[in-house]
Design an enzyme around this catalytic site. Sequence first.
Site, PDB file in Angstrom:
ATOM      1  N   GLY A  46      -4.906 -25.849 -13.243  1.00 45.99           N
ATOM      2  CA  GLY A  46      -4.642 -27.339 -13.565  1.00 45.99           C
ATOM      3  C   GLY A  46      -5.555 -27.679 -14.212  1.00 45.99           C
ATOM      4  N   GLN A  51     -10.074 -31.200 -21.657  1.00 47.48           N
ATOM      5  CA  GLN A  51     -10.061 -29.436 -21.749  1.00 47.48           C
ATOM      6  C   GLN A  51      -9.509 -29.462 -23.194  1.00 47.48           C
ATOM      7  OE1 GLN A  51      -9.197 -28.165 -18.093  1.00 47.48           O
ATOM      8  NE2 GLN A  51     -10.688 -26.515 -18.129  1.00 47.48           N
ATOM      9  N   CYS A  95     -12.434 -21.521 -14.697  1.00 48.54           N
ATOM     10  CA  CYS A  95     -11.855 -22.829 -15.486  1.00 48.54           C
ATOM     11  C   CYS A  95     -11.591 -22.393 -16.598  1.00 48.54           C
ATOM     12  CB  CYS A  95     -13.111 -23.421 -15.341  1.00 48.54           C
ATOM     13  SG  CYS A  95     -12.566 -25.197 -16.669  1.00 48.54           S
ATOM     14  N   LEU A  96     -10.407 -23.023 -16.741  1.00 46.39           N
ATOM     15  CA  LEU A  96      -9.890 -22.890 -18.539  1.00 46.39           C
ATOM     16  C   LEU A  96     -10.475 -22.086 -19.253  1.00 46.39           C
ATOM     17  CD1 LEU A  96      -6.061 -23.313 -17.617  1.00 46.39           C
ATOM     18  CD2 LEU A  96      -7.144 -21.075 -17.282  1.00 46.39           C
ATOM     19  N   HIS A 137     -12.059 -30.624  -8.640  1.00 54.76           N
ATOM     20  CA  HIS A 137     -12.218 -29.860 -10.004  1.00 54.76           C
ATOM     21  C   HIS A 137     -11.913 -30.511 -11.575  1.00 54.76           C
ATOM     22  CE1 HIS A 137     -13.219 -25.815 -12.942  1.00 54.76           C
ATOM     23  NE2 HIS A 137     -12.277 -27.057 -13.499  1.00 54.76           N
ATOM     24  N   GLU A 138     -10.787 -31.119 -11.386  1.00 48.64           N
ATOM     25  CA  GLU A 138      -9.848 -31.346 -12.316  1.00 48.64           C
ATOM     26  C   GLU A 138     -10.493 -32.998 -12.791  1.00 48.64           C
ATOM     27  OE1 GLU A 138      -9.188 -29.751 -14.897  1.00 48.64           O
ATOM     28  OE2 GLU A 138      -8.379 -27.781 -12.902  1.00 48.64           O
ATOM     29  N   HIS A 141     -14.144 -32.903 -14.480  1.00 48.84           N
ATOM     30  CA  HIS A 141     -13.790 -32.644 -15.952  1.00 48.84           C
ATOM     31  C   HIS A 141     -13.457 -34.015 -16.087  1.00 48.84           C
ATOM     32  CE1 HIS A 141     -13.170 -28.770 -16.976  1.00 48.84           C
ATOM     33  NE2 HIS A 141     -12.536 -28.596 -16.038  1.00 48.84           N
TER      34      HIS A 141
END
Length: 170
Positions: A46, A51, A95-96, A137-138, A141
Site C-alpha cells: 500500500g 508518502q 510502512c514504507l 493503514h493507508e 495516512h
Amino acid sequence: MALRNILKEGDEMLEKHCRPVTDFNDRLHILLDDMAETMNSAEGVGLAAPQVGVLRRAVVVLETNVPEGEEPYVVELVNPEILSSDGEQEGPEGCLSVPGVYGWVKRPEHVVVRAQDRNGETFEIEGFGLTARAFCHEIAHLEGQLFLEVSEHLMTEEELEEYYSSGDEA
Ligand code: NI
C-alpha cells in the site's frame, strides 16, 4: 510512469491532513500510475499520496487475496472512506515510510470502503485480512497518522523472527 521518492518518518508532510481530490485529470492519473509503480518497486502492499509528498486523498493498495495462480492487482482509492468494519486481527505492521520497523497493531478483519476511481466514479469495495489492514493503514495516512501511533508495541527482531517462524501469521 516514474518512481517517486518515498518520504520518511519525521517529514512533516506525513503528519498533515490531506485535502479531497477534486480534479480527475491527467495529473491524478499520472500520480496514481507513479504510486503503483513506486509501491511495487518497494515491494509494499500500500502507498498513500502524502508518502510521495502529495497532500491529496488518494491511495493504492495491492489486493493479494486472489485465487491461486492469479496475480495480485492494484486497487486505486480516491477520496476513500470506511463505511463499516467488523472482526479483529492483530499482527505485525510496517510502512514504507518507516523502513525496517514493525509494530503490533490491531485492525478490523473486514472493512467496506467507499471511494472514487480515477475518473470520479463512486464505488464500494470490501477488504479482508491483509487487504483490510492495508485499507485502514493507508486511509490513516490521509489523516497524517502513522501506524506507530496505534501500535501497542514495536517488535524486536527476535519477536518478528519468532512470529514468522511459528507460522501463525494471518
Ligand atoms: Ni504506511
